[in-house]
Every structure is written in structure tokens, then in C-alpha cells.
Design a protein around this motif. Structure first.
Motif, short mmCIF file in Angstrom:
data_model
loop_
_atom_site.label_atom_id
_atom_site.label_comp_id
_atom_site.label_asym_id
_atom_site.label_seq_id
_atom_site.Cartn_x
_atom_site.Cartn_y
_atom_site.Cartn_z
N UNK A 53 0.85 -1.19 0.00
CA UNK A 53 0.00 0.00 0.00
C UNK A 53 0.88 1.24 0.00
N UNK A 54 0.71 2.10 -0.99
CA UNK A 54 1.56 3.26 -1.15
C UNK A 54 1.29 4.35 -0.13
N UNK A 55 2.33 5.13 0.15
CA UNK A 55 2.21 6.29 1.03
C UNK A 55 1.28 7.30 0.37
N UNK A 56 0.24 7.74 1.06
CA UNK A 56 -0.83 8.50 0.40
C UNK A 56 -0.65 10.01 0.51
N UNK A 57 0.13 10.51 1.46
CA UNK A 57 0.22 11.96 1.65
C UNK A 57 1.43 12.54 0.95
N UNK A 58 1.31 13.79 0.54
CA UNK A 58 2.46 14.51 -0.02
C UNK A 58 3.39 14.94 1.11
N UNK A 59 4.58 15.39 0.71
CA UNK A 59 5.52 15.86 1.70
C UNK A 59 4.98 17.07 2.46
N UNK A 60 5.26 17.13 3.76
CA UNK A 60 4.76 18.21 4.59
C UNK A 60 5.66 18.38 5.80
N UNK A 61 5.70 19.58 6.39
CA UNK A 61 6.49 19.77 7.61
C UNK A 61 5.96 18.88 8.74
N UNK A 62 6.86 18.46 9.60
CA UNK A 62 6.46 17.64 10.74
C UNK A 62 5.69 18.48 11.75
N UNK A 63 5.05 17.79 12.69
CA UNK A 63 4.32 18.51 13.74
C UNK A 63 5.25 19.38 14.57
N UNK A 64 6.48 18.91 14.80
CA UNK A 64 7.45 19.70 15.54
C UNK A 64 7.80 20.98 14.80
N UNK A 65 8.02 20.89 13.50
CA UNK A 65 8.36 22.08 12.71
C UNK A 65 7.19 23.05 12.66
N UNK A 66 5.98 22.56 12.55
CA UNK A 66 4.81 23.46 12.50
C UNK A 66 4.64 24.22 13.80
N UNK A 67 4.96 23.57 14.91
CA UNK A 67 4.88 24.28 16.19
C UNK A 67 5.95 25.35 16.32
N UNK A 68 7.14 25.09 15.78
CA UNK A 68 8.26 26.01 15.95
C UNK A 68 8.22 27.19 15.00
N UNK A 69 7.72 26.96 13.80
CA UNK A 69 7.82 27.99 12.76
C UNK A 69 6.69 29.01 12.93
N UNK A 70 7.07 30.20 13.37
CA UNK A 70 6.13 31.33 13.47
C UNK A 70 6.58 32.49 12.60
N UNK A 71 7.78 32.40 12.01
CA UNK A 71 8.30 33.46 11.16
C UNK A 71 9.36 32.86 10.25
N UNK A 72 9.87 33.65 9.32
CA UNK A 72 10.94 33.17 8.44
C UNK A 72 12.20 32.86 9.23
N UNK A 73 12.47 33.67 10.25
CA UNK A 73 13.65 33.42 11.07
C UNK A 73 13.54 32.09 11.80
N UNK A 74 12.35 31.77 12.30
CA UNK A 74 12.17 30.50 12.99
C UNK A 74 12.30 29.33 12.03
N UNK A 75 11.92 29.49 10.78
CA UNK A 75 12.11 28.41 9.81
C UNK A 75 13.60 28.17 9.56
N UNK A 76 14.39 29.26 9.58
CA UNK A 76 15.84 29.11 9.47
C UNK A 76 16.40 28.34 10.65
N UNK A 77 15.89 28.62 11.87
CA UNK A 77 16.37 27.94 13.07
C UNK A 77 15.98 26.46 13.10
N UNK A 78 15.04 26.05 12.24
CA UNK A 78 14.73 24.61 12.15
C UNK A 78 15.94 23.83 11.65
N UNK A 79 16.78 24.46 10.85
CA UNK A 79 17.92 23.77 10.25
C UNK A 79 19.25 24.19 10.88
N UNK A 80 19.45 25.49 11.11
CA UNK A 80 20.66 26.01 11.74
C UNK A 80 20.24 26.57 13.10
N UNK A 81 20.40 25.80 14.14
CA UNK A 81 19.93 26.19 15.46
C UNK A 81 20.91 27.15 16.13
N UNK A 82 20.45 27.76 17.21
CA UNK A 82 21.32 28.65 17.97
C UNK A 82 22.51 27.91 18.55
#
Length: 416
Positions: free
Chosen positions: A85-114
Motif C-alpha cells: 500500500x503506497x504512502x498516500x500523503x504529499x511531503x509536509x512539515x512535521x508537527x514539531x516544525x509546524x509548532x516552531x515555525x512562526x516566522x521566516x527566522x524561525x524556519x531558518x532555526x529549524x535547520x541552523x539552530x542557535x
């Protein structure tokens, strides 16, 4: 007049040690009753036709050099594969990323953290102080501005570094971010690890100069995004002028010298799911395991057991890899090298095949498509995805395996 016995009566006579030929000289014929297990087709078929069918069945099967048994199939005929049975959903941010990302700067911090920025800051300042710069310092905001210029230079391609600050060629934003001399100063001292202990770590980790920060970046890529059904795996050569023991030369690449990376990329979004540098011989690879299989299994490990499909080219594709992935509920589609021992000989030979013709073989858990795109050239594709191989109603009569591969193979190339 001959005496007629049913099959049941004849069987009872045999069991009772009765010889039908002793029945008063009468000719005995055995009559098959309607409940006989022999089908009417076999009853009416002449012996020559039965032998012909057996000979045809033997001709349809072929054994490869490694013992794999292939059966030639008819194009358009459903194959006996256990579907996943094939994976039915398209690619999407994880629940953790959706909680963290509130701005463009926060999306940058998803990959390059403080924490990663502080690590880079610490070792960069250490190197500057060790090279006779007593009062040298770099704050975290200044480091982020430096990274912003690197991103801009990746978008706006210019012949040289000096051109980025040119009033005519460079983007006006760069001059307002940082002066050119300060940028060059940071670039000169930029470090990602403790240089004093690097000599010890290099003995077990060839990527020691950046492995801590690199490992954090790759882990953040995995935890920030769930890829869709289709993942493309390929190699990428990132050009560099540095000298190191794992530098690669690939004549077919535009930049012929660089560091080679194995990349797993989401097909639709072109997101880098996971990436591994090639550092030469890997002591952790099990003896006897192919490098190609080891790479694919490592790249796909976080994304297994979800019904995803991996697309690879002929360096990676093999029947054993397809079966290993299938055991983890993951399917494979890719071109396969004709020198593989698991392929049937008839697929390897350049026979006088008709242009745009298709030949299909099947074995346990996989399908082999041999397609002729032009005279004296054949393309072999291995698939554990397709339960039927059928051709399109066009002049080139491309099979669906070739069409699907052409649409799925470009993920890593477009990402670059």
C-alpha cells in the motif's frame, strides 16, 4: 460386444485383484464417469499439443548466473506480485516544525539552530585569536548576517566574490548587510570544530573538521519534514578547491573536482531528506555488502515501513536491494546495469530487437522491463512497484515503467 466399465468399477476390480482381461474373452473399455478429476481440455487434447505446451513453459523461464529464475511475461498481463500500500500523503512539515515555525527566522532555526551557531562562533573566534588577532570577536547576529550573504550569493551567481559588492552587478542588499572586508575576514577564520583536538578525531572520522555541525544539520532536516511517497536517490559532486583525502574527480561533471555526497530527495518538493558524504572506504560497512546497497539503506532508514517508493539509477539498482526494501514495505524503481549477475542472459544480449519493442520478465518480488528506445540500444529497468507492465498508445510505445522512471528520476538534479 465390448463390455463397458466405469472408472470406479475398474478401480474396484484392480483392488480386488481381478484381471479385466480374463472376463470371458470380451474386450473391455474403461469409461470415465462425469466426476473424473481430468479436465475436458486435457482429455480432448492430442499428445502433441500437450508436449508443445510443456515445451513452451520451459522456454518462458530462464535462470540467471546467480541462480535467479525469471519468467517471461506478456505485456499488459497482470503479474503475481504482493502489492504494498503506497504512502498516500504529499511531503509536509512535521508537527514539531509546524509548532516552531512562526516566522521566516524561525524556519531558518529549524535547520541552523542557535546551538550550532554558538559552536561555529566559538571555534571561529578561537582560530582568530590563535592567529595573532588579540581583540578579534564575532557576535551571533554578525554570523547570521554572514550566512545571509552566503545564501544571497547562491541565488545571485556572479563571476567573483568582489562582484557581489559591485554597484552595477551585485544585489544592493549586500552592501547594507556587511562590508566586503569584514566578510572576507570572517571567511578566513571560519571554523566548525576545535582545531587542537582535530588530529585525534580524524583517525576515526575523516569528516572531523565539520562532522558535529554537519550531523546536527542532517538530523534537523530529518526531524523537520516528512517526505511524500516518492524519494529520489542520487549522487552530487559539490565543487571545492580544498585538498583532502576523499576528494573526487568525475570527468562528466561541470566542476570535475569536489566532495561527493549521496542524497535522498523528496520528488515533489525537492527537499533534502538526508545526505551523506562519501569519505572513501567505510569500515562500518558489513563485509560482502555492496556499497550501493549500504548507501540506499542508510539514506532510507528514517523513511522505511511507510509504503514509499525509491527511484535510483543503475549504480544503486539491484535485485537484492529491491528485496531488502520490499521487506521494509518500500518499493524500488530504477535502471539496472546489464552486467548484474541476477539478470537473464536474453536481457543482456543485443539481439535484433524491433525498435520501440518491450520485453517483460518477472521473478519473486520484482519486474524487469527491457525496452528498445532506438536500434541496437536497450534499456533495462527493475521495478518492485508495478503489478502490470503496459505500453502507451503512441509511436514509441513506451512502457509505464519507463514513463514513471523518467518522471521520478529528476529529484536530486532539480534540487542541485
Amino acid at each position: 460386444m465390448s463390455k463397458v466399465y466405469s472408472s470406479q468399477q475398474a478401480l474396484e476390480m484392480i483392488l480386488n485383484d481381478t484381471n479385466p482381461c480374463d472376463s470371458d474373452g470380451e474386450e473391455i473399455s474403461l469409461h470415465l464417469s462425469s466426476d473424473s478429476e481430468i479436465s475436458s481440455d486435457e482429455e480432448d487434447s492430442p499428445p502433441s499439443e500437450k508436449r508443445g505446451r510443456l515445451e513452451t513453459h520451459e522456454w518462458l523461464t530462464e535462470t540467471a548466473k546467480d541462480g535467479t529464475v525469471w519468467r517471461e511475461e506478456q505485456v499488459g498481463r497482470p503479474l503475481h506480485h504482493s502489492p504494498i500500500e503506497g504512502h498516500v500523503t504529499d511531503g509536509e512539515p512535521t508537527a514539531l516544525a509546524r509548532r516552531k515555525v512562526t516566522s521566516r527566522l524561525q524556519s531558518f532555526f529549524c535547520f541552523i539552530t542557535l546551538e550550532m551557531l554558538r559552536t561555529i562562533q566559538e571555534w571561529t573566534v578561537q582560530h582568530a585569536l590563535q592567529t595573532q588577532h588579540e581583540n578579534w570577536f564575532m557576535a551571533i547576529p554578525e554570523l547570521m548576517a554572514f550566512i545571509a550573504i552566503l545564501l544571497l550569493r547562491g541565488i545571485v551567481r556572479l563571476p567573483s566574490l568582489h562582484d557581489a559588492w559591485s554597484a552595477n552587478l551585485g544585489p544592493p542588499l549586500i552592501n547594507r548587510i556587511m562590508a566586503r572586508n569584514r566578510f572576507k575576514d570572517i571567511m578566513q577564520h571560519l571554523r566548525f570544530d576545535d582545531k587542537d583536538t582535530r588530529g585525534e578525531r580524524v583517525a576515526t572520522d575523516r569528516f572531523a573538521a565539520i562532522s558535529d555541525v554537519w550531523g546536527s544539520f542532517v538530523a534537523n532536516c530529518i526531524t523537520s519534514y516528512n517526505p511524500g511517497r516518492h524519494i529520489t536517490i542520487d549522487e552530487q559532486l559539490f565543487p571545492t578547491k580544498t585538498r583532502c583525502c576523499f576528494l573526487q574527480y568525475i570527468a562528466t561533471k561541470p566542476d570535475k573536482f569536489g566532495i561527493k555526497f549521496w542524497v535522498a530527495c523528496d520528488l515533489k518538493s525537492k527537499y533534502v531528506c538526508k545526505i551523506i558524504p562519501y569519505l572513501g572506504k567505510d569500515p562500518s560497512r558489513p563485509p560482502g555488502e555492496r556499497l550501493s546497497e549500504n548507501v540506499v539503506m542508510k539514506l532510507m532508514e528514517p523513511f522505511m515501513d511507510k509504503g514509499r517508493t525509491v527511484t535510483t539509477h543503475n549504480f544503486f539498482t539491484s535485485l537484492s536491494l529491491a528485496r531488502r526494501l520490499h521487506s521494509r514495505k518500500t518499493t524500488l524503481l530504477g535502471t539496472v546495469n546489464k552486467i548484474r549477475r541476477e539478470l537473464p542472459d536474453s536481457a543482456k544480449k543485443n539481439l535484433a530487437r524491433e525498435e520501440f519493442s518491450t520485453q517483460v520478465f518477472s521473478t519473486s518480488g520484482a519486474t524487469l522491463t527491457v525496452y528498445v528506445p532506438k536500434r541496437k540500444k536497450t534499456v533495462c529497468l527493475l521495478s518492485s512497484v508495478h503489478s502490470v507492465v503496459e505500453t502507451e498508445a503512441t509511436r514509441k510505445k513506451k512502457p509505464n515503467t519507463v514513463t514513471d522512471y523518467n518522471s521520478m528520476k529528476c529529484g536530486v538534479d532539480v534540487m542541485d
